[in-house]
Scaffold this active site. Sequence first.
Site, PDB file in Angstrom:
ATOM      1  N   SER A 159      -9.808  57.020 -71.119  1.00 54.82           N
ATOM      2  CA  SER A 159      -9.160  57.258 -70.069  1.00 54.82           C
ATOM      3  C   SER A 159      -8.628  58.683 -69.585  1.00 54.82           C
ATOM      4  O   SER A 159      -8.391  59.665 -70.881  1.00 54.82           O
ATOM      5  CB  SER A 159      -7.509  56.486 -70.185  1.00 54.82           C
ATOM      6  OG  SER A 159      -7.154  56.731 -71.550  1.00 54.82           O
ATOM      7  N   THR A 160      -8.206  59.167 -68.772  1.00 54.67           N
ATOM      8  CA  THR A 160      -8.356  60.188 -67.879  1.00 54.67           C
ATOM      9  C   THR A 160      -7.082  61.150 -68.941  1.00 54.67           C
ATOM     10  O   THR A 160      -6.976  61.800 -69.094  1.00 54.67           O
ATOM     11  CB  THR A 160      -8.169  60.754 -66.560  1.00 54.67           C
ATOM     12  OG1 THR A 160      -7.126  59.850 -66.542  1.00 54.67           O
ATOM     13  CG2 THR A 160      -9.209  60.250 -65.822  1.00 54.67           C
TER      14      THR A 160
END
Length: 502
Positions: A9-10
Amino acid sequence: MIGIYVRVSTEEQAKHGYSIRDQIDKCRSKAETDELLEYIDDGVSGEFLDRPALNKLREDVKNGIIDKVICYDPDRLSRKLMNQLIITEEIEKNAELVFVNGEYMKTPEGMLFYQMRGAIAEFEKAKITERMSNGRKRKAKEGKIIKDPKIYGYVYNKETSQLEINENEAQVVRLIFDLFTRPNGRVQGINGIAHYLTDRKIPTKRNAAVWHRQVVRQILMNEAYIGRFYHNRWDTEGNLKAKNKQLPTGEKIPMKERPREEWIEISCPQIIDETTFYYAQKLLKESRRRWAKKGKKQYLLSGLLRCGECGNTMPGVYAKNWGKYERMYTDKKNTAGAKNKGCGMRIKAEEIENNVWDSIKNWLNSPAEIAAASETELMRSTSFEDEEMERIQNEIEKIQAGRKKLLRLISSDFDISENEIREELKELKEKEEDLRKRLKELEIIKEKSNNEMLSHQVYQQAVNYYLSKGQEELTFEEKQELIRMIVREIIVYKDSLEIKTF
Protein backbone atom coordinates in the site's frame (compact mmCIF):
# COMPACT_ATOMS: atom_id res chain seq x y z
CA MET A 1 4.26 -23.44 -12.22
CA ILE A 2 5.28 -21.10 -9.41
CA GLY A 3 3.38 -17.91 -8.66
CA ILE A 4 4.77 -15.11 -6.54
CA TYR A 5 2.42 -12.68 -4.85
CA VAL A 6 3.54 -9.20 -3.80
CA ARG A 7 1.54 -6.31 -2.41
CA VAL A 8 2.24 -2.86 -1.08
CA SER A 9 0.00 0.00 0.00
CA THR A 10 1.23 3.55 -0.53
CA GLU A 11 1.30 4.05 3.23
CA GLU A 12 3.59 1.04 3.80
CA GLN A 13 5.75 1.91 0.83
CA ALA A 14 6.43 5.30 2.34
CA LYS A 15 6.86 4.21 5.95
CA HIS A 16 8.31 0.70 5.96
CA GLY A 17 10.16 0.24 2.66
CA TYR A 18 7.99 -2.67 1.47
CA SER A 19 8.84 -1.86 -2.13
CA ILE A 20 7.43 -3.97 -4.94
CA ARG A 21 10.89 -4.46 -6.47
CA ASP A 22 12.39 -5.66 -3.19
CA GLN A 23 9.60 -8.19 -2.61
CA ILE A 24 9.86 -9.52 -6.18
CA ASP A 25 13.64 -9.96 -5.94
CA LYS A 26 13.43 -11.86 -2.65
CA CYS A 27 10.57 -14.07 -3.88
CA ARG A 28 12.47 -14.87 -7.09
CA SER A 29 15.54 -15.75 -5.06
CA LYS A 30 13.40 -18.09 -2.94
CA ALA A 31 11.92 -19.69 -6.08
CA GLU A 32 15.38 -20.33 -7.66
CA THR A 33 13.84 -20.29 -11.12
CA ASP A 34 12.69 -17.84 -13.76
CA GLU A 35 9.70 -19.99 -14.72
CA LEU A 36 7.11 -18.21 -12.65
CA LEU A 37 4.20 -15.78 -12.82
CA GLU A 38 4.04 -12.53 -10.91
CA TYR A 39 0.87 -11.34 -9.21
CA ILE A 40 1.25 -7.70 -8.11
CA ASP A 41 -1.18 -5.54 -6.12
CA ASP A 42 0.49 -2.14 -6.15
CA GLY A 43 -0.99 0.52 -3.88
CA VAL A 44 -3.78 -1.73 -2.58
CA SER A 45 -4.62 -1.99 1.12
CA GLY A 46 -4.27 -5.38 2.82
CA GLU A 47 -7.42 -4.62 4.79
CA PHE A 48 -9.64 -5.95 2.00
CA LEU A 49 -9.93 -9.49 0.66
CA ASP A 50 -11.04 -8.52 -2.82
CA ARG A 51 -7.88 -7.43 -4.72
CA PRO A 52 -7.26 -7.68 -8.50
CA ALA A 53 -3.96 -9.63 -8.48
CA LEU A 54 -4.93 -11.77 -5.49
CA ASN A 55 -8.22 -12.69 -7.16
CA LYS A 56 -6.30 -13.79 -10.28
CA LEU A 57 -3.87 -15.85 -8.21
CA ARG A 58 -6.69 -17.60 -6.33
CA GLU A 59 -8.41 -18.39 -9.62
CA ASP A 60 -5.19 -19.79 -11.17
CA VAL A 61 -4.51 -21.93 -8.07
CA LYS A 62 -8.05 -23.28 -8.20
CA ASN A 63 -7.65 -24.16 -11.90
CA GLY A 64 -4.32 -25.97 -11.30
CA ILE A 65 -2.19 -23.45 -13.23
CA ILE A 66 -0.17 -22.62 -10.10
CA ASP A 67 1.06 -25.41 -7.82
CA LYS A 68 3.35 -23.34 -5.59
CA VAL A 69 2.84 -19.83 -4.20
CA ILE A 70 5.68 -17.73 -2.79
CA CYS A 71 4.92 -14.62 -0.73
CA TYR A 72 7.33 -12.35 1.11
CA ASP A 73 5.42 -12.29 4.41
CA PRO A 74 2.05 -13.54 5.69
CA ASP A 75 0.83 -9.96 6.17
CA ARG A 76 1.23 -9.45 2.39
CA LEU A 77 -1.71 -11.86 1.99
CA SER A 78 -3.82 -9.83 4.37
CA ARG A 79 -3.66 -7.49 7.34
CA LYS A 80 -6.74 -9.14 8.82
CA LEU A 81 -6.27 -12.51 10.53
CA MET A 82 -9.59 -13.94 9.37
CA ASN A 83 -8.90 -13.08 5.72
CA GLN A 84 -5.32 -14.35 6.00
CA LEU A 85 -6.53 -17.74 7.24
CA ILE A 86 -9.16 -17.93 4.48
CA ILE A 87 -6.56 -17.30 1.75
CA THR A 88 -4.04 -19.69 3.34
CA GLU A 89 -6.56 -22.55 3.55
CA GLU A 90 -7.80 -21.91 0.02
CA ILE A 91 -4.28 -21.95 -1.49
CA GLU A 92 -3.09 -24.99 0.49
CA LYS A 93 -5.98 -27.11 -0.80
CA ASN A 94 -4.44 -27.05 -4.28
CA ALA A 95 -0.88 -25.74 -3.94
CA GLU A 96 2.11 -25.30 -1.65
CA LEU A 97 2.36 -21.96 0.20
CA VAL A 98 5.86 -20.67 1.05
CA PHE A 99 6.96 -17.43 2.74
CA VAL A 100 10.32 -15.70 2.39
CA ASN A 101 10.02 -14.18 5.84
CA GLY A 102 8.07 -16.42 8.17
CA GLU A 103 8.15 -20.15 7.41
CA TYR A 104 5.96 -22.27 9.64
CA MET A 105 5.50 -26.00 10.27
CA LYS A 106 2.23 -27.63 9.29
CA THR A 107 1.71 -28.77 12.89
CA PRO A 108 -0.70 -27.60 15.61
CA GLU A 109 2.15 -25.61 17.20
CA GLY A 110 3.18 -24.19 13.83
CA MET A 111 -0.40 -23.16 12.99
CA LEU A 112 -0.76 -21.53 16.42
CA PHE A 113 2.40 -19.47 15.81
CA TYR A 114 1.18 -18.57 12.32
CA GLN A 115 -2.15 -17.34 13.68
CA MET A 116 -0.40 -15.35 16.41
CA ARG A 117 1.71 -13.59 13.76
CA GLY A 118 -1.46 -12.79 11.83
CA ALA A 119 -3.13 -11.40 14.95
CA ILE A 120 -0.07 -9.23 15.65
CA ALA A 121 -0.08 -7.94 12.05
CA GLU A 122 -3.78 -7.01 12.39
CA PHE A 123 -3.08 -5.29 15.71
CA GLU A 124 -0.16 -3.38 14.18
CA LYS A 125 -2.36 -2.20 11.29
CA ALA A 126 -5.04 -1.01 13.73
CA LYS A 127 -2.46 0.87 15.82
CA ILE A 128 -0.94 2.52 12.74
CA THR A 129 -4.42 3.67 11.68
CA GLU A 130 -5.18 4.91 15.19
CA ARG A 131 -1.89 6.85 15.46
CA MET A 132 -2.39 8.45 12.05
CA SER A 133 -5.97 9.41 12.91
CA ASN A 134 -4.98 10.85 16.28
CA GLY A 135 -2.12 12.75 14.66
CA ARG A 136 -4.45 14.31 12.10
CA LYS A 137 -6.97 15.25 14.80
CA ARG A 138 -4.24 16.80 16.96
CA LYS A 139 -3.04 18.96 14.07
CA ALA A 140 -6.63 19.96 13.27
CA LYS A 141 -7.21 21.04 16.88
CA GLU A 142 -4.08 23.19 16.52
CA GLY A 143 -5.84 24.97 13.65
CA LYS A 144 -4.00 23.23 10.82
CA ILE A 145 -5.69 21.83 7.71
CA ILE A 146 -4.18 18.37 7.14
CA LYS A 147 -4.26 18.17 3.35
CA ASP A 148 -5.54 20.10 0.37
CA PRO A 149 -9.37 19.86 0.43
CA LYS A 150 -9.47 21.31 -3.11
CA ILE A 151 -12.22 23.83 -2.36
CA TYR A 152 -13.12 26.16 -5.22
CA GLY A 153 -12.08 29.69 -4.28
CA TYR A 154 -9.06 28.67 -2.20
CA VAL A 155 -5.49 27.45 -2.60
CA TYR A 156 -3.77 25.26 -0.01
CA ASN A 157 -0.52 26.54 1.50
CA LYS A 158 1.52 23.45 2.46
CA GLU A 159 3.98 25.44 4.54
CA THR A 160 1.36 26.97 6.83
CA SER A 161 -1.26 24.19 6.45
CA GLN A 162 -3.87 26.89 5.80
CA LEU A 163 -6.29 27.88 3.07
CA GLU A 164 -5.69 31.13 1.21
CA ILE A 165 -8.13 32.92 -1.09
CA ASN A 166 -7.70 32.47 -4.84
CA GLU A 167 -9.17 35.80 -5.87
CA ASN A 168 -10.06 34.72 -9.44
CA GLU A 169 -12.05 31.74 -8.17
CA ALA A 170 -13.44 33.73 -5.24
CA GLN A 171 -15.03 36.15 -7.71
CA VAL A 172 -16.83 33.20 -9.31
CA VAL A 173 -18.00 31.99 -5.88
CA ARG A 174 -19.45 35.45 -5.18
CA LEU A 175 -21.09 35.40 -8.61
CA ILE A 176 -22.70 32.00 -7.88
CA PHE A 177 -24.19 33.24 -4.60
CA ASP A 178 -25.30 36.47 -6.26
CA LEU A 179 -27.03 34.62 -9.11
CA PHE A 180 -28.75 32.31 -6.65
CA THR A 181 -29.89 34.84 -4.04
CA ARG A 182 -30.50 38.09 -5.91
CA PRO A 183 -33.90 38.72 -7.55
CA ASN A 184 -32.33 39.75 -10.85
CA GLY A 185 -33.96 37.20 -13.14
CA ARG A 186 -30.74 36.46 -15.07
CA VAL A 187 -30.72 32.71 -14.45
CA GLN A 188 -33.05 30.22 -12.85
CA GLY A 189 -31.91 27.86 -10.13
CA ILE A 190 -28.80 25.72 -9.70
CA ASN A 191 -29.07 24.18 -13.14
CA GLY A 192 -29.33 27.64 -14.69
CA ILE A 193 -26.18 28.76 -12.85
CA ALA A 194 -24.30 25.68 -14.10
CA HIS A 195 -25.27 26.51 -17.70
CA TYR A 196 -24.41 30.18 -17.13
CA LEU A 197 -20.86 29.35 -15.99
CA THR A 198 -20.37 26.76 -18.73
CA ASP A 199 -21.52 29.16 -21.46
CA ARG A 200 -19.01 31.76 -20.26
CA LYS A 201 -16.19 29.18 -20.42
CA ILE A 202 -15.31 29.50 -16.73
CA PRO A 203 -13.28 26.40 -15.75
CA THR A 204 -14.10 24.28 -12.69
CA LYS A 205 -11.56 23.48 -9.95
CA ARG A 206 -10.37 20.52 -12.03
CA ASN A 207 -10.24 22.67 -15.17
CA ALA A 208 -13.28 20.94 -16.63
CA ALA A 209 -15.17 22.92 -19.27
CA VAL A 210 -18.64 21.90 -18.09
CA TRP A 211 -20.16 22.75 -14.71
CA HIS A 212 -22.45 20.16 -13.14
CA ARG A 213 -25.42 21.29 -11.06
CA GLN A 214 -24.16 19.20 -8.12
CA VAL A 215 -20.86 21.13 -8.11
CA VAL A 216 -22.81 24.39 -7.87
CA ARG A 217 -24.95 22.96 -5.05
CA GLN A 218 -21.84 21.89 -3.10
CA ILE A 219 -20.42 25.40 -3.40
CA LEU A 220 -23.67 26.94 -2.15
CA MET A 221 -23.69 24.59 0.87
CA ASN A 222 -20.00 24.84 1.84
CA GLU A 223 -19.49 26.64 5.17
CA ALA A 224 -15.84 27.28 4.32
CA TYR A 225 -17.03 30.37 2.45
CA ILE A 226 -18.13 31.93 5.75
CA GLY A 227 -14.82 31.01 7.40
CA ARG A 228 -15.65 27.58 8.85
CA PHE A 229 -13.78 24.55 7.57
CA TYR A 230 -14.50 21.23 9.29
CA HIS A 231 -12.10 18.32 9.78
CA ASN A 232 -13.43 14.85 10.69
CA ARG A 233 -16.91 15.69 9.39
CA TRP A 234 -17.31 12.77 6.98
CA ASP A 235 -16.84 9.03 7.33
CA THR A 236 -14.91 8.23 4.15
CA GLU A 237 -15.09 4.43 4.30
CA GLY A 238 -16.89 4.39 0.96
CA ASN A 239 -14.06 6.36 -0.66
CA LEU A 240 -11.47 3.92 0.70
CA LYS A 241 -13.34 0.90 -0.63
CA ALA A 242 -13.82 2.52 -4.02
CA LYS A 243 -10.13 3.46 -4.15
CA ASN A 244 -9.15 -0.13 -3.45
CA LYS A 245 -11.70 -1.46 -5.98
CA GLN A 246 -13.81 -3.16 -3.33
CA LEU A 247 -17.10 -2.21 -4.97
CA PRO A 248 -18.78 -3.57 -8.12
CA THR A 249 -18.51 -1.31 -11.15
CA GLY A 250 -20.78 1.70 -10.81
CA GLU A 251 -21.66 1.02 -7.16
CA LYS A 252 -20.98 3.73 -4.60
CA ILE A 253 -21.20 3.98 -0.84
CA PRO A 254 -22.37 7.48 0.11
CA MET A 255 -20.22 9.26 2.68
CA LYS A 256 -21.90 9.45 6.08
CA GLU A 257 -21.80 12.58 8.18
CA ARG A 258 -20.36 12.02 11.64
CA PRO A 259 -22.13 13.43 14.74
CA ARG A 260 -21.68 17.20 15.02
CA GLU A 261 -19.72 16.92 18.27
CA GLU A 262 -16.98 14.97 16.44
CA TRP A 263 -16.34 17.75 13.91
CA ILE A 264 -13.25 19.90 14.40
CA GLU A 265 -13.78 23.49 13.25
CA ILE A 266 -10.83 25.31 11.67
CA SER A 267 -10.97 28.99 10.72
CA CYS A 268 -10.28 30.00 7.14
CA PRO A 269 -10.58 33.26 5.13
CA GLN A 270 -14.20 34.32 4.53
CA ILE A 271 -15.48 34.90 0.99
CA ILE A 272 -19.26 35.20 1.52
CA ASP A 273 -21.04 37.16 4.28
CA GLU A 274 -23.18 35.08 6.63
CA THR A 275 -26.47 36.78 5.72
CA THR A 276 -26.09 35.84 2.06
CA PHE A 277 -24.93 32.32 2.91
CA TYR A 278 -27.82 31.48 5.24
CA TYR A 279 -30.34 33.03 2.90
CA ALA A 280 -28.96 30.69 0.20
CA GLN A 281 -29.55 27.74 2.56
CA LYS A 282 -33.20 28.77 2.91
CA LEU A 283 -33.56 28.98 -0.84
CA LEU A 284 -31.92 25.57 -1.31
CA LYS A 285 -34.66 24.00 0.81
CA GLU A 286 -37.20 25.52 -1.53
CA SER A 287 -35.23 25.02 -4.77
CA ARG A 288 -37.31 22.16 -6.19
CA ARG A 289 -40.51 24.13 -6.20
CA ARG A 290 -38.86 27.52 -6.82
CA TRP A 291 -37.66 26.38 -10.23
CA ALA A 292 -40.33 23.89 -11.24
CA LYS A 293 -40.63 23.23 -14.96
CA LYS A 294 -42.62 25.96 -16.66
CA GLY A 295 -45.87 25.17 -18.40
CA LYS A 296 -47.62 27.07 -21.14
CA LYS A 297 -49.61 29.07 -18.58
CA GLN A 298 -47.90 31.15 -15.91
CA TYR A 299 -48.83 30.72 -12.24
CA LEU A 300 -47.51 33.37 -9.85
CA LEU A 301 -47.87 31.19 -6.74
CA SER A 302 -46.66 27.90 -8.23
CA GLY A 303 -45.19 25.62 -5.56
CA LEU A 304 -46.39 27.75 -2.64
CA LEU A 305 -50.04 26.72 -2.14
CA ARG A 306 -51.29 23.95 0.14
CA CYS A 307 -54.86 22.95 0.94
CA GLY A 308 -55.74 23.65 4.58
CA GLU A 309 -58.39 20.92 4.60
CA CYS A 310 -56.55 17.83 3.25
CA GLY A 311 -52.90 18.96 3.24
CA ASN A 312 -52.29 18.38 -0.50
CA THR A 313 -50.21 20.84 -2.50
CA MET A 314 -52.18 22.93 -5.00
CA PRO A 315 -50.43 23.20 -8.37
CA GLY A 316 -51.74 25.40 -11.15
CA VAL A 317 -53.95 23.82 -13.83
CA TYR A 318 -55.82 25.09 -16.88
CA ALA A 319 -59.24 23.57 -16.38
CA LYS A 320 -62.88 24.02 -17.39
CA ASN A 321 -64.95 25.99 -14.89
CA TRP A 322 -68.66 26.39 -15.64
CA GLY A 323 -68.06 25.67 -19.32
CA LYS A 324 -65.13 28.09 -19.61
CA TYR A 325 -61.41 27.25 -19.40
CA GLU A 326 -59.56 29.21 -16.70
CA ARG A 327 -56.32 29.14 -14.77
CA MET A 328 -56.98 27.42 -11.44
CA TYR A 329 -55.15 26.04 -8.41
CA THR A 330 -56.44 22.66 -7.20
CA ASP A 331 -55.51 19.96 -4.71
CA LYS A 332 -56.88 17.13 -6.88
CA LYS A 333 -54.31 14.43 -7.72
CA ASN A 334 -55.11 12.34 -10.80
CA THR A 335 -51.77 10.48 -11.01
CA ALA A 336 -51.76 6.73 -10.44
CA GLY A 337 -50.72 5.73 -6.94
CA ALA A 338 -51.36 9.15 -5.37
CA LYS A 339 -51.64 8.67 -1.60
CA ASN A 340 -54.19 11.46 -1.21
CA LYS A 341 -56.54 12.24 -4.09
CA GLY A 342 -57.46 15.58 -2.52
CA CYS A 343 -60.69 16.98 -1.09
CA GLY A 344 -61.60 18.99 -4.18
CA MET A 345 -60.42 22.42 -3.01
CA ARG A 346 -59.84 24.73 -5.94
CA ILE A 347 -59.60 28.47 -6.44
CA LYS A 348 -59.30 30.80 -9.41
CA ALA A 349 -55.67 31.69 -10.07
CA GLU A 350 -56.32 35.37 -10.82
CA GLU A 351 -58.33 35.83 -7.65
CA ILE A 352 -55.78 34.39 -5.20
CA GLU A 353 -52.78 35.86 -7.05
CA ASN A 354 -54.22 39.38 -6.81
CA ASN A 355 -55.10 38.82 -3.16
CA VAL A 356 -51.60 37.62 -2.22
CA TRP A 357 -49.79 40.26 -4.29
CA ASP A 358 -51.87 43.03 -2.69
CA SER A 359 -50.88 41.72 0.75
CA ILE A 360 -47.19 41.60 -0.24
CA LYS A 361 -47.36 45.13 -1.69
CA ASN A 362 -48.92 46.54 1.47
CA TRP A 363 -46.16 44.95 3.48
CA LEU A 364 -43.36 46.06 1.14
CA ASN A 365 -44.63 49.63 1.29
CA SER A 366 -43.85 49.81 5.03
CA PRO A 367 -40.02 49.67 5.01
CA ALA A 368 -39.53 51.75 8.18
CA GLU A 369 -40.97 49.02 10.37
CA ILE A 370 -38.69 46.41 8.79
CA ALA A 371 -35.58 48.60 9.12
CA ALA A 372 -36.26 49.13 12.82
CA ALA A 373 -36.73 45.40 13.39
CA SER A 374 -33.50 44.60 11.54
CA GLU A 375 -31.54 47.13 13.62
CA THR A 376 -32.92 45.69 16.85
CA GLU A 377 -31.94 42.17 15.89
CA LEU A 378 -28.44 43.23 14.84
CA MET A 379 -27.94 44.83 18.27
CA ARG A 380 -28.88 41.51 19.90
CA SER A 381 -26.37 39.47 17.87
CA THR A 382 -23.69 39.63 20.61
CA SER A 383 -26.11 39.56 23.54
CA PHE A 384 -26.69 37.45 26.62
CA GLU A 385 -26.75 34.10 24.79
CA ASP A 386 -23.20 34.50 23.47
CA GLU A 387 -21.80 35.50 26.83
CA GLU A 388 -23.65 32.73 28.67
CA MET A 389 -22.53 30.10 26.14
CA GLU A 390 -18.92 31.18 26.57
CA ARG A 391 -19.25 31.01 30.37
CA ILE A 392 -20.77 27.51 30.24
CA GLN A 393 -18.06 26.28 27.86
CA ASN A 394 -15.40 27.52 30.30
CA GLU A 395 -17.18 25.71 33.15
CA ILE A 396 -17.21 22.46 31.16
CA GLU A 397 -13.47 22.78 30.47
CA LYS A 398 -12.84 23.29 34.21
CA ILE A 399 -14.87 20.18 35.01
CA GLN A 400 -12.91 18.13 32.48
CA ALA A 401 -9.62 19.36 33.97
CA GLY A 402 -10.90 18.54 37.47
CA ARG A 403 -11.87 15.03 36.36
CA LYS A 404 -8.34 14.38 35.07
CA LYS A 405 -6.87 15.48 38.43
CA LEU A 406 -9.20 13.15 40.32
CA LEU A 407 -8.29 10.21 38.07
CA ARG A 408 -4.61 10.83 38.81
CA LEU A 409 -5.37 10.80 42.55
CA ILE A 410 -6.68 7.23 42.34
CA SER A 411 -3.16 5.92 41.61
CA SER A 412 -1.40 8.34 43.98
CA ASP A 413 -0.47 8.00 47.66
CA PHE A 414 -2.71 10.83 48.89
CA ASP A 415 -4.80 10.07 51.94
CA ILE A 416 -8.14 10.03 50.17
CA SER A 417 -10.42 7.05 49.63
CA GLU A 418 -11.29 5.74 46.20
CA ASN A 419 -14.99 5.89 47.08
CA GLU A 420 -14.71 9.62 47.78
CA ILE A 421 -13.05 10.16 44.42
CA ARG A 422 -15.70 8.14 42.61
CA GLU A 423 -18.44 10.12 44.34
CA GLU A 424 -16.76 13.36 43.27
CA LEU A 425 -16.45 12.07 39.69
CA LYS A 426 -20.16 11.24 39.69
CA GLU A 427 -21.04 14.78 40.84
CA LEU A 428 -18.79 16.30 38.17
CA LYS A 429 -20.43 14.14 35.50
CA GLU A 430 -23.92 15.21 36.56
CA LYS A 431 -22.86 18.87 36.61
CA GLU A 432 -21.34 18.57 33.13
CA GLU A 433 -24.51 16.93 31.79
CA ASP A 434 -26.62 19.80 33.20
CA LEU A 435 -24.28 22.37 31.66
CA ARG A 436 -24.35 20.67 28.25
CA LYS A 437 -28.14 20.55 28.38
CA ARG A 438 -28.23 24.29 29.11
CA LEU A 439 -25.69 24.92 26.34
CA LYS A 440 -27.92 23.06 23.88
CA GLU A 441 -30.91 25.18 24.91
CA LEU A 442 -28.93 28.37 24.39
CA GLU A 443 -27.75 27.18 20.96
CA ILE A 444 -31.39 26.67 19.94
CA ILE A 445 -32.32 30.15 21.22
CA LYS A 446 -29.37 31.71 19.40
CA GLU A 447 -30.18 29.88 16.17
CA LYS A 448 -33.77 31.13 16.39
CA SER A 449 -32.53 34.68 16.99
CA ASN A 450 -30.14 34.42 14.06
CA ASN A 451 -32.93 33.16 11.83
CA GLU A 452 -35.15 36.05 12.89
CA MET A 453 -32.35 38.53 12.24
CA LEU A 454 -31.67 36.93 8.87
CA SER A 455 -35.36 37.06 7.97
CA HIS A 456 -35.48 40.79 8.73
CA GLN A 457 -32.37 41.38 6.64
CA VAL A 458 -33.80 39.38 3.75
CA TYR A 459 -37.10 41.25 4.01
CA GLN A 460 -35.19 44.53 3.94
CA GLN A 461 -33.43 43.34 0.80
CA ALA A 462 -36.82 42.58 -0.75
CA VAL A 463 -38.11 46.02 0.24
CA ASN A 464 -35.08 47.78 -1.24
CA TYR A 465 -35.42 45.86 -4.49
CA TYR A 466 -39.15 46.57 -4.70
CA LEU A 467 -38.74 50.28 -4.09
CA SER A 468 -35.85 50.53 -6.57
CA LYS A 469 -37.91 48.94 -9.35
CA GLY A 470 -41.23 50.64 -8.77
CA GLN A 471 -44.37 48.49 -8.65
CA GLU A 472 -45.52 49.39 -12.17
CA GLU A 473 -42.24 48.17 -13.72
CA LEU A 474 -42.22 44.71 -12.15
CA THR A 475 -42.42 41.78 -14.56
CA PHE A 476 -44.12 38.49 -13.76
CA GLU A 477 -40.74 36.91 -12.93
CA GLU A 478 -39.78 39.81 -10.62
CA LYS A 479 -43.09 39.59 -8.76
CA GLN A 480 -42.68 35.84 -8.40
CA GLU A 481 -39.11 36.21 -7.11
CA LEU A 482 -40.13 38.86 -4.56
CA ILE A 483 -42.97 36.68 -3.27
CA ARG A 484 -40.64 33.72 -2.87
CA MET A 485 -38.09 35.79 -1.01
CA ILE A 486 -40.72 36.42 1.64
CA VAL A 487 -43.32 33.64 1.51
CA ARG A 488 -42.56 30.09 2.60
CA GLU A 489 -46.06 28.66 2.11
CA ILE A 490 -49.68 29.74 1.62
CA ILE A 491 -52.40 27.67 3.29
CA VAL A 492 -55.76 27.84 1.49
CA TYR A 493 -58.95 27.37 3.49
CA LYS A 494 -62.53 27.60 2.23
CA ASP A 495 -63.00 31.20 3.31
CA SER A 496 -59.48 32.44 4.09
CA LEU A 497 -55.75 32.35 3.40
CA GLU A 498 -52.77 31.97 5.75
CA ILE A 499 -49.51 33.40 4.39
CA LYS A 500 -46.48 31.86 6.15
CA THR A 501 -43.26 33.83 5.81
CA PHE A 502 -39.66 32.70 6.35
